[in-house]
Structures are given as structure tokens and as C-alpha cells.
Design a protein around this motif. Structure first.
Motif, PDB file in Angstrom:
ATOM      1  N   TYR A 181       2.055   9.904   2.145  1.00  0.00           N
ATOM      2  CA  TYR A 181       1.293   8.751   2.617  1.00  0.00           C
ATOM      3  C   TYR A 181       0.134   9.216   3.497  1.00  0.00           C
ATOM      4  N   ARG A 198       1.866   2.368  -3.331  1.00  0.00           N
ATOM      5  CA  ARG A 198       0.808   2.961  -4.146  1.00  0.00           C
ATOM      6  C   ARG A 198       0.401   4.335  -3.625  1.00  0.00           C
ATOM      7  N   SER A 199       0.843   4.693  -2.421  1.00  0.00           N
ATOM      8  CA  SER A 199       0.426   5.972  -1.841  1.00  0.00           C
ATOM      9  C   SER A 199       1.516   7.032  -1.854  1.00  0.00           C
ATOM     10  N   VAL A 200       2.700   6.654  -2.310  1.00  0.00           N
ATOM     11  CA  VAL A 200       3.797   7.635  -2.365  1.00  0.00           C
ATOM     12  C   VAL A 200       4.116   7.861  -3.844  1.00  0.00           C
ATOM     13  N   LEU A 234      -0.734  12.510  -6.177  1.00  0.00           N
ATOM     14  CA  LEU A 234       0.546  11.890  -6.508  1.00  0.00           C
ATOM     15  C   LEU A 234       1.171  12.558  -7.731  1.00  0.00           C
ATOM     16  N   ASP A 265       0.826  -1.205   0.000  1.00  0.00           N
ATOM     17  CA  ASP A 265       0.000   0.000   0.000  1.00  0.00           C
ATOM     18  C   ASP A 265       0.863   1.260   0.000  1.00  0.00           C
ATOM     19  N   VAL A 266       2.008   1.180   0.695  1.00  0.00           N
ATOM     20  CA  VAL A 266       2.890   2.353   0.756  1.00  0.00           C
ATOM     21  C   VAL A 266       3.353   2.732  -0.646  1.00  0.00           C
TER      22      VAL A 266
END
Lengths: 223, 219
Positions: free
Chosen positions: B199, A69-71, B160, A66-67
Motif C-alpha cells: 500500500y 486496489r493498492s494491495v 502489484l 482504495d486499499v
């Protein structure tokens, strides 16, 4: 104002001689995308399987993936590229870009693969197990053919996304298409035409694949 | 490993990073709003427009979906310069993201519109609603519910993607991070903190989206 022989030309226009340079850069883009998409997909399928099969994997592996995909990818690239000199062995831009793109792809494909496995109806799997197939036979001969079809559209989306995101490796200094275009723009001062050529290349690669997948998806709906 | 981590410059710069994160959020939200409006129009054009309108919308959507976001930003940043249009970094990021969002959202909206049964439209018109009333009261609320989840996704993507702004000189979270990092040479520490910021930002957006959806879609 007449042009004298002593005039220094700072910029030379865009010419046909620049096309091999662009072609080489396009080859580099293709190389890094194909490597990271193929290896990343294999890892992604394994991760997806793990996510489906085990509760602990869902908690630990799931939150790690998940990290990624979130950074933003650009931050991941810069972090990774700056991390290895700390350990004492600096990486080539190509290697660093490949590794980050592989991890990024596998994080995206893992979700897709998990969805693909879940798309196989439970009774079908029970039937195959009842017919005496082992767990792995069930996976290989029942889940994989059906799940692969179910995940193809989403997987193509991910693959095309990675192809486009590979443009970001340019920030590490890897000479791929977008960086080549930047170099040419700096020399020729003709940003519009060069960006149009580069855009056309990405488009020519991405558009037919997307359309083909949509066609396949439509055809498979009636099988 | 003979590298010493220095966190003090990062801690000192935390307020700057925080305000930069707000700029990131601002750019993403603005680009989403513009993107939703243009995306709706593009979807309408592809569904109900005449040939030139359909062609225009299709070209927009396919260009936005099939070229890298970074290339689109460069196009707004450097490409338009060829015509004498010089946008500020903020405008470059806003235009680039809005262009991209509109392309992706238009496809989602189109799918949403196609999923609404045609008889509903006829029924609403039979009940005496005008075409615009039918759309604003019957069709669009249902489409909104259908595309809510893809829209949340797109919002996350917008956050993003806004990180690409650092390559066109926009001082949002990544741009500010790079600026501060090159001031102090603490690249790894700064980018690690930036990653944490992103994040948290993404998780916050997902949380808020979830709360809003619980409020909106309880019927």
C-alpha cells in the motif's frame, strides 16, 4: 538402448483423456468468475452511487476501497484465507476466493460506476427532476440508461480483468484452469503445449468479449 | 478466538522485508523501462508498419492483454524450459512483466499517436525538421503527456503484478514474505505487513508521479 518390460515410466504424455479434466477446471474458472463478477458488480454500482452521492462515503468508503486496489490480489487472497482459521472457522478455498474476488471487483467497479453517474450531464438530471420525477425515478429512468452505456467499456475491462485474475485463486488450492495445468505439467512434463491450451482458453473467452464491447462502444457513439 | 498474534518475528524480519520491497520496486521499474521501449516500437509497428509487422505487433498486444499475467509468467518460467531456455526467477518476472506492460502500453501509445493531429507533423516537416526530429521534438513529447496517466497506472500494476513472482520462486516482497512466514508459521502477521508495504509503495509511486507531472506539465 532398448526398452525393456521392467522400465518404469515416471511420466505419461499429454493425451486426449486429460481434456475432460481441463474442461472441468475451465468450468470452475468460469463459475468463480461469473459469481464474483455479477455479485461484485452489483455491490460496485451501489458503492459507486454512494461515492457519488455522499461526501462522507467518499472519504471513508473511498479510502477502504482504495486499499483493495493498492494491495496485490494474491496477498489479499492469502490474508483472507489465513484470517478465518484465526476466528475459528476455516473457509473452503472456493468460498474464500469468491469473497475476495467479489470485494476486489466491487472496489474496481465502484470507480467505474461513479464515473458513469458523473457522465450523465447535470442539466439532464435537473430537467428530469423538474418534470416531477422523484430522485429514484431520475436514477432509474435517466441516469441508469445513460450511465450504463458510458460505463460499459470500462466495466468490461474490469470484468475481463477479474476473469484473468481468477487464475490467482489457484494459490489457495481451488482447482481452476491454471492449477489444473500445473497438475498436468507435473505429470506430463510438457509445459509448453498445456500452457498454450490454457492460454488459448482464456484468449478465446476474453478476446471476443473485448472486441464486441469495442464494436458496441463505437456504435453507441453515433446514437 | 484462541489465536495469539506474535509480532516479534515480523519486527525482526522488517529489514529483510524492506530490502525485498526494494527488489520489487527494482523489478517493476526495470520492466516498465523495457515495456515502454517495446510498447513504443509495437505502437509504431501497428500504426505505420507493413503487414507482417502489423500482424506481429497485434499478436503480441492481444496475447498480452487477453491472457492472465500469471499464465504469462508461467510461460516464461516453465514453457520456455521446453526449448531448453532456463531463465532465473528474476528474469522470468522481468520478461513476464515487460511482455505484459509492452502489450498494454502499446495500446495506450497507439491511442496517443492517433490523438496528435496530422497537420502538426506536416507543419514540422515544412519547417525543415527531419522525420526523426519531428518525432523526438514534436510528436513524442505530446504523446508522452497524453499517456502519462495511463503509464502511472501501468507502473502501479507492474508493482502489484510483481507479487506473482512468489509463484515462480522470485524472492521479492511477496516471495520473501512467504519464505519468512513459512519459517516462523506467522502467516497472517507477515502477509498483513506485506500488504501495508505494498500500500505504501503504491501511494509513494502515485505521489512521485504526481510531483513529476507538476514539474513536467506546467506549461
Amino acid at each position: 538402448m532398448s526398452e525393456t518390460a521392467s522400465t518404469i515410466q515416471f511420466f505419461t504424455g499429454f493425451s486426449l483423456n486429460d481434456l475432460p479434466f481441463l474442461a472441468e477446471a475451465a468450468g470452475n474458472t468460469l463459475l468463480i468468475s461469473v459469481i464474483s463478477i455479477s455479485i461484485g458488480s452489483v455491490f460496485g454500482c451501489l458503492f459507486g452511487w454512494a461515492l457519488y452521492a455522499s461526501k462522507y462515503a467518499r472519504i471513508f468508503l473511498g479510502s477502504i476501497l482504495d486499499v483493495f486496489r493498492s494491495v496485490p490480489l494474491i496477498i489479499q487472497l492469502l490474508l483472507f484465507f489465513n484470517f478465518f482459521p484465526i476466528l475459528g472457522f476455516p473457509l473452503e478455498p472456493f468460498a474464500a476466493g469468491c469473497i475476495v474476488l467479489i470485494v476486489y471487483t466491487s472496489a474496481l467497479v465502484a470507480q467505474v460506476a461513479r464515473g458513469g453517474i458523473e457522465a450523465v450531464p447535470e442539466p439532464m438530471r435537473r430537467a428530469s427532476r423538474s418534470l416531477g420525477m422523484s430522485y429514484f425515478q431520475d436514477m432509474r429512468y435517466v441516469v441508469w440508461p445513460i450511465g450504463a452505456r458510458a460505463m460499459l467499456p470500462a466495466w468490461t475491462g474490469v470484468a475481463l480483468g477479474v476473469l484473468k485474475d481468477s487464475a490467482l485463486v489457484s494459490v489457495l488450492g481451488y482447482l481452476e484452469l491454471l492449477r489444473a495445468s500445473q497438475i498436468l505439467i507435473t505429470r506430463t512434463q510438457e509445459p509448453f503445449i498445456i500452457l498454450a491450451i490454457v492460454g488459448a482458453f482464456y484468449f478465446a473467452l476474453s478476446y471476443p468479449i473485448g472486441k464486441l464491447t469495442a464494436k458496441l462502444e463505437q456504435r453507441w457513439q453515433y446514437d | 478466538m484462541d489465536y495469539t498474534f506474535h509480532w516479534r518475528p515480523v519486527i525482526k524480519a522488517l529489514p529483510d522485508l524492506f530490502s525485498a520491497a526494494l527488489i520489487t520496486l527494482e523489478a517493476a521499474v526495470l520492466s516498465m523501462i523495457v515495456g515502454i521501449i517495446i510498447g513504443l516500437i509495437l505502437a509504431m509497428m501497428r500504426l505505420y508498419g507493413n503487414r507482417p509487422m502489423y500482424f506481429f505487433a497485434t499478436v503480441w498486444v492481444e496475447l498480452a492483454r487477453n491472457t492472465p499475467a500469471l499464465l504469462q509468467l508461467f510461460f516464461f518460467g516453465f514453457g520456455l524450459g521446453a526449448f531448453g531456455w532456463h531463465l532465473s526467477p528474476f528474469m522470468i518476472v522481468l520478461c513476464g512483466l515487460a511482455f505484459n506492460n509492452a502489450g498494454y502500453l502499446a495500446e495506450n501509445f497507439r491511442g496517443g499517436f492517433q490523438a496528435i493531429p496530422k497537420p502538426q507533423y506536416n507543419a514540422a516537416r515544412c519547417l525543415g525538421m527531419s522525420a526523426s526530429q519531428t518525432y523526438t521534438r514534436i510528436i513524442i513529447p505530446q504523446v508522452f503527456k497524453l499517456v502519462y496517466y495511463p503509464m502511472t497506472n501501468q507502473m502501479v500494476w507492474a508493482v502489484l503484478m510483481s507479487s506473482l513472482g512468489m509463484l515462480v520462486g522470485f524472492r521479492e516482497l511477496s516471495g520473501a514474505t512467504q519464505f519468512l512466514a513459512s519459517n516462523t508459521f506467522r502467516l497472517f502477521e507477515f502477509f498483513l505487513v506485506a500488504a501495508v508495504f505494498y500500500y505504501v509503495l503504491v501511494k509513494l509511486i502515485l505521489l512521485v508521479a504526481h510531483l513529476i507531472s507538476r514539474k513536467l506539465f506546467t506549461y
